[in-house]
Scaffold this motif. Structure first.
Motif, PDB file in Angstrom:
ATOM      1  N   GLN A  60     -37.144 -38.952 -16.187  1.00  0.00           N
ATOM      2  CA  GLN A  60     -35.989 -38.935 -15.265  1.00  0.00           C
ATOM      3  C   GLN A  60     -34.982 -37.883 -15.733  1.00  0.00           C
ATOM      4  OE1 GLN A  60     -34.188 -42.805 -14.916  1.00  0.00           O
ATOM      5  NE2 GLN A  60     -32.351 -41.998 -13.911  1.00  0.00           N
ATOM      6  N   LEU A  61     -34.302 -37.249 -14.782  1.00  0.00           N
ATOM      7  CA  LEU A  61     -33.242 -36.277 -15.125  1.00  0.00           C
ATOM      8  C   LEU A  61     -31.960 -37.069 -15.362  1.00  0.00           C
ATOM      9  CD1 LEU A  61     -33.965 -33.594 -12.360  1.00  0.00           C
ATOM     10  CD2 LEU A  61     -34.764 -33.602 -14.741  1.00  0.00           C
ATOM     11  N   MET A  62     -31.672 -37.370 -16.629  1.00  0.00           N
ATOM     12  CA  MET A  62     -30.559 -38.272 -16.918  1.00  0.00           C
ATOM     13  C   MET A  62     -29.206 -37.649 -16.564  1.00  0.00           C
ATOM     14  SD  MET A  62     -31.671 -41.089 -17.661  1.00  0.00           S
ATOM     15  CE  MET A  62     -33.077 -42.010 -18.253  1.00  0.00           C
ATOM     16  N   VAL A  63     -29.122 -36.319 -16.537  1.00  0.00           N
ATOM     17  CA  VAL A  63     -27.850 -35.675 -16.187  1.00  0.00           C
ATOM     18  C   VAL A  63     -27.748 -35.514 -14.669  1.00  0.00           C
ATOM     19  CG1 VAL A  63     -26.418 -33.615 -16.475  1.00  0.00           C
ATOM     20  CG2 VAL A  63     -27.821 -34.447 -18.395  1.00  0.00           C
ATOM     21  N   ALA A  64     -28.746 -34.876 -14.061  1.00  0.00           N
ATOM     22  CA  ALA A  64     -28.673 -34.572 -12.628  1.00  0.00           C
ATOM     23  C   ALA A  64     -28.930 -35.804 -11.765  1.00  0.00           C
ATOM     24  CB  ALA A  64     -29.682 -33.475 -12.278  1.00  0.00           C
ATOM     25  N   ASP A  65     -29.667 -36.759 -12.313  1.00  0.00           N
ATOM     26  CA  ASP A  65     -30.144 -37.867 -11.479  1.00  0.00           C
ATOM     27  C   ASP A  65     -30.013 -39.193 -12.231  1.00  0.00           C
ATOM     28  OD1 ASP A  65     -31.494 -39.173  -9.340  1.00  0.00           O
ATOM     29  OD2 ASP A  65     -33.452 -38.860 -10.298  1.00  0.00           O
ATOM     30  N   PRO A  66     -28.779 -39.577 -12.638  1.00  0.00           N
ATOM     31  CA  PRO A  66     -28.633 -40.748 -13.501  1.00  0.00           C
ATOM     32  C   PRO A  66     -29.066 -42.056 -12.828  1.00  0.00           C
ATOM     33  CG  PRO A  66     -26.472 -39.912 -12.797  1.00  0.00           C
ATOM     34  CD  PRO A  66     -27.499 -38.901 -12.357  1.00  0.00           C
ATOM     35  N   ARG A  67     -29.022 -42.129 -11.504  1.00  0.00           N
ATOM     36  CA  ARG A  67     -29.431 -43.379 -10.830  1.00  0.00           C
ATOM     37  C   ARG A  67     -30.938 -43.436 -10.609  1.00  0.00           C
ATOM     38  NH1 ARG A  67     -26.592 -43.734  -5.355  1.00  0.00           N
ATOM     39  NH2 ARG A  67     -27.204 -45.925  -5.372  1.00  0.00           N
ATOM     40  N   GLY A  68     -31.621 -42.315 -10.826  1.00  0.00           N
ATOM     41  CA  GLY A  68     -33.069 -42.299 -10.597  1.00  0.00           C
ATOM     42  C   GLY A  68     -33.429 -42.132  -9.132  1.00  0.00           C
ATOM     43  N   ARG A  69     -32.470 -41.678  -8.321  1.00  0.00           N
ATOM     44  CA  ARG A  69     -32.725 -41.507  -6.876  1.00  0.00           C
ATOM     45  C   ARG A  69     -33.812 -40.459  -6.631  1.00  0.00           C
ATOM     46  NH1 ARG A  69     -31.130 -38.249  -2.864  1.00  0.00           N
ATOM     47  NH2 ARG A  69     -30.001 -36.935  -4.328  1.00  0.00           N
ATOM     48  N   GLU A  70     -33.655 -39.300  -7.266  1.00  0.00           N
ATOM     49  CA  GLU A  70     -34.647 -38.230  -7.037  1.00  0.00           C
ATOM     50  C   GLU A  70     -35.992 -38.577  -7.681  1.00  0.00           C
ATOM     51  OE1 GLU A  70     -32.865 -34.069  -6.712  1.00  0.00           O
ATOM     52  OE2 GLU A  70     -31.508 -35.072  -8.101  1.00  0.00           O
ATOM     53  N   MET A  71     -35.924 -39.344  -8.788  1.00  0.00           N
ATOM     54  CA  MET A  71     -37.177 -39.790  -9.410  1.00  0.00           C
ATOM     55  C   MET A  71     -37.951 -40.672  -8.421  1.00  0.00           C
ATOM     56  SD  MET A  71     -37.613 -42.119 -12.843  1.00  0.00           S
ATOM     57  CE  MET A  71     -36.857 -43.579 -12.149  1.00  0.00           C
ATOM     58  N   MET A  72     -37.233 -41.578  -7.741  1.00  0.00           N
ATOM     59  CA  MET A  72     -37.921 -42.485  -6.807  1.00  0.00           C
ATOM     60  C   MET A  72     -38.369 -41.749  -5.545  1.00  0.00           C
ATOM     61  SD  MET A  72     -38.323 -45.149  -8.413  1.00  0.00           S
ATOM     62  CE  MET A  72     -38.340 -46.866  -8.047  1.00  0.00           C
ATOM     63  N   ILE A  73     -37.610 -40.730  -5.118  1.00  0.00           N
ATOM     64  CA  ILE A  73     -38.078 -39.927  -3.970  1.00  0.00           C
ATOM     65  C   ILE A  73     -39.393 -39.241  -4.359  1.00  0.00           C
ATOM     66  CG2 ILE A  73     -37.573 -37.902  -2.534  1.00  0.00           C
ATOM     67  CD1 ILE A  73     -34.611 -38.611  -2.690  1.00  0.00           C
ATOM     68  N   SER A  74     -39.429 -38.707  -5.575  1.00  0.00           N
ATOM     69  CA  SER A  74     -40.645 -38.037  -6.047  1.00  0.00           C
ATOM     70  C   SER A  74     -41.814 -39.026  -6.063  1.00  0.00           C
ATOM     71  CB  SER A  74     -40.417 -37.462  -7.454  1.00  0.00           C
ATOM     72  OG  SER A  74     -39.267 -36.630  -7.476  1.00  0.00           O
ATOM     73  N   CYS A  75     -41.553 -40.246  -6.564  1.00  0.00           N
ATOM     74  CA  CYS A  75     -42.618 -41.260  -6.596  1.00  0.00           C
ATOM     75  C   CYS A  75     -43.034 -41.645  -5.177  1.00  0.00           C
ATOM     76  CB  CYS A  75     -42.155 -42.491  -7.373  1.00  0.00           C
ATOM     77  SG  CYS A  75     -42.077 -42.202  -9.148  1.00  0.00           S
ATOM     78  N   GLY A  76     -42.081 -41.674  -4.255  1.00  0.00           N
ATOM     79  CA  GLY A  76     -42.412 -41.977  -2.854  1.00  0.00           C
ATOM     80  C   GLY A  76     -43.355 -40.926  -2.289  1.00  0.00           C
ATOM     81  N   ALA A  77     -43.123 -39.665  -2.654  1.00  0.00           N
ATOM     82  CA  ALA A  77     -44.014 -38.598  -2.183  1.00  0.00           C
ATOM     83  C   ALA A  77     -45.412 -38.790  -2.775  1.00  0.00           C
ATOM     84  CB  ALA A  77     -43.438 -37.231  -2.573  1.00  0.00           C
TER      85      ALA A  77
END
Ligand SMILES: Cc1cc2nc3c(=O)[nH]c(=O)nc-3n(C[C@H](O)[C@H](O)[C@H](O)COP(=O)(O)O)c2cc1C
Length: 352
Positions: A60-77
């Protein structure tokens, strides 16, 4: 790269595929999903007629994406690709998204029991999984088919998301300004710059993740209105040389914002599935996409975009769509390195 051999369903004389081969095919397809900075924040566990997709917080990008939103979008893809892989074999994926509140990193569980013939459009989407690449720059000045755009919007609704086309010039300019403002702000944030640098390997690197120099132009292309690109090279002149030496601004393409009604992990996974459906559908029409998430990584800019351009729904990604000759090359970790048996040990899978 021989990463995606398509087992051709139950082959005459060879019998049906073993569960292990099916799981391997699913993982080999899923890993070709787009992910923020190509972090590939996922791993898989498999056993019997079942495969699970997990988010990998270590990526996870702890600085750019602390909530994990983009991580979960990536997993959704990745989940969309995984479901498509099962469909390519004629299996009906029985999918539970975020099935266990006690395991928030268990993104989805997929089972396969029943068959239905693969539809033509599913096969066409599947055929684009390896071909699709993120574009970074401008597009040819050609209009896109209204049929494609309507299809993309219907597809997003199917995944409980909305693809909003921002066609008024003034609104496009506002969105472009938000991207540019965010890009400037991010470049001044040293923690963000360090994090981005750690996902931008130098030329010659053998890494299988991060954004390689083969994936972006050395000289950022200007678009009208201008949508600023991420600064992966950080002033080091990495990147590919452009095919066109012209410095005239190119078309920004069809500008869209992918939104969801809510803003919780389920919405993010839905947005990721909608994103990958839109990217693969576009690719079947020879249409590429440029993605911008910079303004959505700054809370105030995201809120501004939500209120001003999205009728209060939550912006998850800014996309620009258009036709262009692409030369970008990306990389992935091997499916075997992200695949585990349900008990926890590595599943050895062959790469065909
Ligand atoms: C949630 C998300 C956010 C992204 N944001 C950006 C972005 O701001 N700028 C960009 O150039 N690419 C962005 N991308 C694209 C990734 O960098 C790209 O998917 C990854 O490098 C893999 O390359 P590929 O899509 O060509 O396979 C994003 C992708 C996702 C899933």
């Amino acid at each position: 790269m021989n990463v995606l051999p398509l087992p051709a369903g139950p082959l005459p004389g060879l019998g049906p595929l073993a569960d292990r081969e099916i799981a391997a095919h699913v993982a080999a397809t899923a890993v070709w999903a787009p992910s923020v900075h190509n972090t590939q924040p996922w791993w898989f566990s498999a056993g019997g007629h079942e495969i699970s997709l997990h988010a990998d917080v270590g990526r996870q990008l702890m600085v750019a994406d602390p909530r994990g939103r983009e991580m979960m979008i990536s997993c959704g893809a990745a989940l969309f690709n995984a479901r498509l892989a099962l469909r390519s074999l004629g299996y009906i994926p029985e999918t539970s998204v975020l099935p266990d509140p006690g395991q928030p990193l268990l993104v989805a569980r997929m089972r396969w029991h029943h068959h239905a013939p693969t539809a033509g459009f599913e096969q066409r989407l599947f055929n684009q999984v390896l071909r699709r690449r993120t574009h970074r720059g401008g597009f040819d000045p050609l209009p896109l088919s209204p049929r494609l755009l309507a299809g993309l919007q219907a597809g997003a609704e199917h995944d409980r998301a909305m693809l909003r086309i921002i066609d008024a010039e003034g609104r496009q300019a506002v969105l472009a300004a938000a991207v540019e403002t965010a890009e400037h702000a991010l470049r001044l944030d040293s923690a963000y710059v360090r994090e981005l640098a750690s996902w931008a390997p130098p030329p010659g690197s053998t890494r299988c993740d991060g954004v390689p120099h083969t994936a972006y132009p050395a000289r950022p292309e200007r678009t009208r209105p201008h949508f600023a690109s991420r600064d992966f090279a950080h002033g080091r002149r990495w990147g590919t040389s452009l095919s066109s030496p012209s410095t005239a601004p190119r078309s920004a393409g069809v500008v869209c914002v992918l939104t969801t009604a809510g803003d919780c992990p389920l919405d993010w996974v839905n947005a990721g599935q909608a994103l990958q459906r839109a990217l693969l559908t576009s690719a079947t029409y020879g249409v590429a996409a440029a993605l911008h998430s910079q303004p959505l990584e700054r809370a105030r800019l995201r809120e501004f975009i939500r209120i001003q351009l999205c009728d209060g729904s939550y912006p998850q990604l800014v996309l620009r769509l258009g036709t262009v000759t692409q030369a970008a090359v990306s990389v992935r970790r091997s499916p075997a390195s992200v695949m585990f048996a349900n008990g926890g040990e590595h599943l050895s899978i062959s790469h065909g």
